[in-house]
Design an enzyme around this catalytic site. Structure first.
Site, short mmCIF file in Angstrom:
data_model
loop_
_atom_site.label_atom_id
_atom_site.label_comp_id
_atom_site.label_asym_id
_atom_site.label_seq_id
_atom_site.Cartn_x
_atom_site.Cartn_y
_atom_site.Cartn_z
N ALA A 1 -0.39 8.49 16.06
CA ALA A 1 -0.42 9.70 15.22
C ALA A 1 -1.00 9.35 13.85
CB ALA A 1 0.99 10.28 15.08
N LYS B 1 -2.98 6.76 13.01
CA LYS B 1 -4.39 6.36 13.08
C LYS B 1 -5.30 7.56 13.39
CE LYS B 1 -4.11 1.88 12.29
NZ LYS B 1 -4.74 1.29 11.10
N ILE C 1 -8.63 -6.82 19.17
CA ILE C 1 -9.25 -7.84 18.33
C ILE C 1 -8.26 -8.99 18.17
CG2 ILE C 1 -10.34 -8.30 16.09
CD1 ILE C 1 -11.77 -6.07 17.70
N TYR D 1 2.28 5.16 15.67
CA TYR D 1 1.06 4.46 15.24
C TYR D 1 -0.19 5.28 15.56
CZ TYR D 1 -2.35 0.54 15.23
OH TYR D 1 -3.43 -0.30 15.01
N VAL E 1 0.81 -1.22 0.00
CA VAL E 1 0.00 0.00 0.00
C VAL E 1 0.85 1.28 0.00
CG1 VAL E 1 -2.06 -1.04 1.05
CG2 VAL E 1 -0.32 0.02 2.53
N SER F 1 -7.99 2.92 14.83
CA SER F 1 -7.64 2.19 16.05
C SER F 1 -8.20 2.92 17.26
CB SER F 1 -6.12 2.09 16.19
OG SER F 1 -5.78 1.60 17.47
P1 NAP Z 1 -2.87 -8.39 10.70
O1 NAP Z 1 -3.47 -9.70 11.02
O2 NAP Z 1 -1.38 -8.20 10.83
O3 NAP Z 1 -3.33 -7.97 9.22
C1 NAP Z 1 -2.84 -6.82 8.59
C2 NAP Z 1 -2.58 -7.17 7.13
O4 NAP Z 1 -2.07 -5.98 6.46
C3 NAP Z 1 -1.51 -8.27 6.99
O5 NAP Z 1 -1.88 -9.20 6.01
C4 NAP Z 1 -0.31 -7.44 6.58
O6 NAP Z 1 0.66 -8.18 5.86
C5 NAP Z 1 -0.96 -6.39 5.69
N1 NAP Z 1 -0.03 -5.31 5.42
C6 NAP Z 1 0.89 -4.78 6.27
N2 NAP Z 1 1.62 -3.85 5.63
C7 NAP Z 1 1.15 -3.81 4.35
C8 NAP Z 1 1.53 -3.08 3.20
N3 NAP Z 1 2.54 -2.19 3.23
N4 NAP Z 1 0.85 -3.28 2.05
C9 NAP Z 1 -0.15 -4.19 1.99
N5 NAP Z 1 -0.55 -4.92 3.04
C10 NAP Z 1 0.10 -4.75 4.21
O7 NAP Z 1 -3.49 -7.25 11.60
P2 NAP Z 1 -5.01 -6.97 12.04
O8 NAP Z 1 -5.02 -7.06 13.52
O9 NAP Z 1 -5.99 -7.74 11.23
O10 NAP Z 1 -5.09 -5.43 11.66
C11 NAP Z 1 -5.92 -4.93 10.62
C12 NAP Z 1 -6.09 -3.42 10.83
O11 NAP Z 1 -6.73 -3.19 12.08
C13 NAP Z 1 -4.76 -2.68 10.89
O12 NAP Z 1 -4.89 -1.44 10.21
C14 NAP Z 1 -4.55 -2.45 12.38
O13 NAP Z 1 -3.75 -1.32 12.63
C15 NAP Z 1 -5.99 -2.27 12.84
N6 NAP Z 1 -6.19 -2.54 14.28
C16 NAP Z 1 -6.06 -3.81 14.79
C17 NAP Z 1 -6.31 -4.01 16.15
C18 NAP Z 1 -6.22 -5.38 16.79
O14 NAP Z 1 -6.43 -5.48 18.01
N7 NAP Z 1 -5.94 -6.44 16.06
C19 NAP Z 1 -6.67 -2.95 16.97
C20 NAP Z 1 -6.76 -1.69 16.42
C21 NAP Z 1 -6.54 -1.49 15.07
P3 NAP Z 1 1.91 -8.80 6.71
O15 NAP Z 1 1.31 -9.79 7.66
O16 NAP Z 1 2.76 -9.41 5.63
O17 NAP Z 1 2.54 -7.63 7.40
#
Ligand code: NAP
Length: 234
Positions: free
Chosen positions: A139, A141, A170, A137, A46, A124
């Site tokens: 900043a 979000k 999550i 992070y 991205v 987030s």
């Molecule tokens: P995740 O399981 O790590 O999924 C994130 C996905 O984004 C992964 O497949 C990752 O690939 C991909 N990604 C990372 N950098 C990228 C790039 N430069 N280009 C394309 N794809 C990329 O995390 P998640 O917990 O599902 O998080 C999803 C979203 O929710 C994120 O924006 C995160 O900040 C937000 N969030 C999550 C939580 C939580 O508690 N889980 C809480 C608040 C916000 P790789 O695995 O190869 O890096």
């Protein structure tokens, strides 16, 4: 039925959103560094505009104009502010904020052309509460939440809604990795004890909120930040 693009769709929250939108009848493509389990899975970073433009063009050619964009790709980071290099600061902002810029700019012409669009940005809950050691992070979000509000005003007249969903804790690979590295200030069980609804969030909880926000029923909802966090942030 619309064509939907979900970034970060190969893992965790993005993967659950892709599955949910497909089960709601949309044609779904994912965009991620890795392939997803979905039939239309595109590899792109991205932060790389050329890769994004190529992937968005390929989705458009395969499935028609994109009507739904969910920006879920993201990376977290933990560092004391004074120990942060400017490079590390930039890396985190590049994926979490600039990634949303690139994907949204690449997809908007399709939405404007259809006079219909739905954008959901996964920000987030840390942007609501602040979080020590995550200044870069948080900043990024927080900026995504602000971008959401501005785009809602700018593109409302084009039939496009723009909302953000800031998840609480999550249960995804990202969260479990943070737990393993002792970065949560406790275990996931400790978090559950401090969460009003007494459970950890599931990716499907975020997918349900997205499914509503991209529906016809949500056409009068735009510029909103819909927290999905079990009551931890009100
Ligand atoms: P995740 O399981 O790590 O999924 C994130 C996905 O984004 C992964 O497949 C990752 O690939 C991909 N990604 C990372 N950098 C990228 C790039 N430069 N280009 C394309 N794809 C990329 O995390 P998640 O917990 O599902 O998080 C999803 C979203 O929710 C994120 O924006 C995160 O900040 C937000 N969030 C999550 C939580 C939580 O508690 N889980 C809480 C608040 C916000 P790789 O695995 O190869 O890096």
């Amino acid at each position: 039925m619309r064509t939907a693009l979900v970034t970060g769709g190969a893992s965790g929250i993005g993967a659950a959103i892709a599955l949910r939108l497909a089960s709601d009848g949309h044609q779904v493509a994912t965009l991620d560094l890795a392939h997803s389990a979905m039939p239309h899975s595109y590899l792109a970073d991205v932060t790389d505009r050329e890769q994004i433009d190529a992937a968005v063009g390929a989705v458009h050619d395969a499935l028609g104009p994109i009507g739904i964009l969910v920006n879920a790709a993201g990376v977290d980071g933990f560092k004391r502010f004074m120990d942060l290099t400017f490079q590390r600061w930039n890396d985190i902002i590049n994926v979490n904020l600039h990634g949303v810029f690139h994907c949204t700019q690449a997809v908007l012409p399709d939405m404007i052309g259809q006079k219909w669009g739905r954008i959901v940005n996964i920000s987030s809950s840390s942007a609501q509460s602040g979080q020590p050691f995550m200044s870069h992070y948080v900043a990024a979000k927080s900026a995504v939440n602000g971008l959401t509000k501005s785009l809602a005003l700018e593109y409302g007249p084009d039939g496009i809604t723009v909302n953000a969903v800031p998840p609480g804790f999550i249960d995804t690979p990202m969260l479990r990795k943070s737990e393993e590295r002792h970065r949560l200030g406790g275990t996931v069980e400790d978090i559950i004890a401090r969460t009003p609804v007494r459970r950890v969030g599931r990716p499907e909880d975020i997918a349900a909120a997205c499914a509503f926000l991209v529906s016809e029923d949500a056409g009068y909802i735009t510029g909103q930040i819909l927290g999905v966090n079990g009551g931890r942030n009100t």
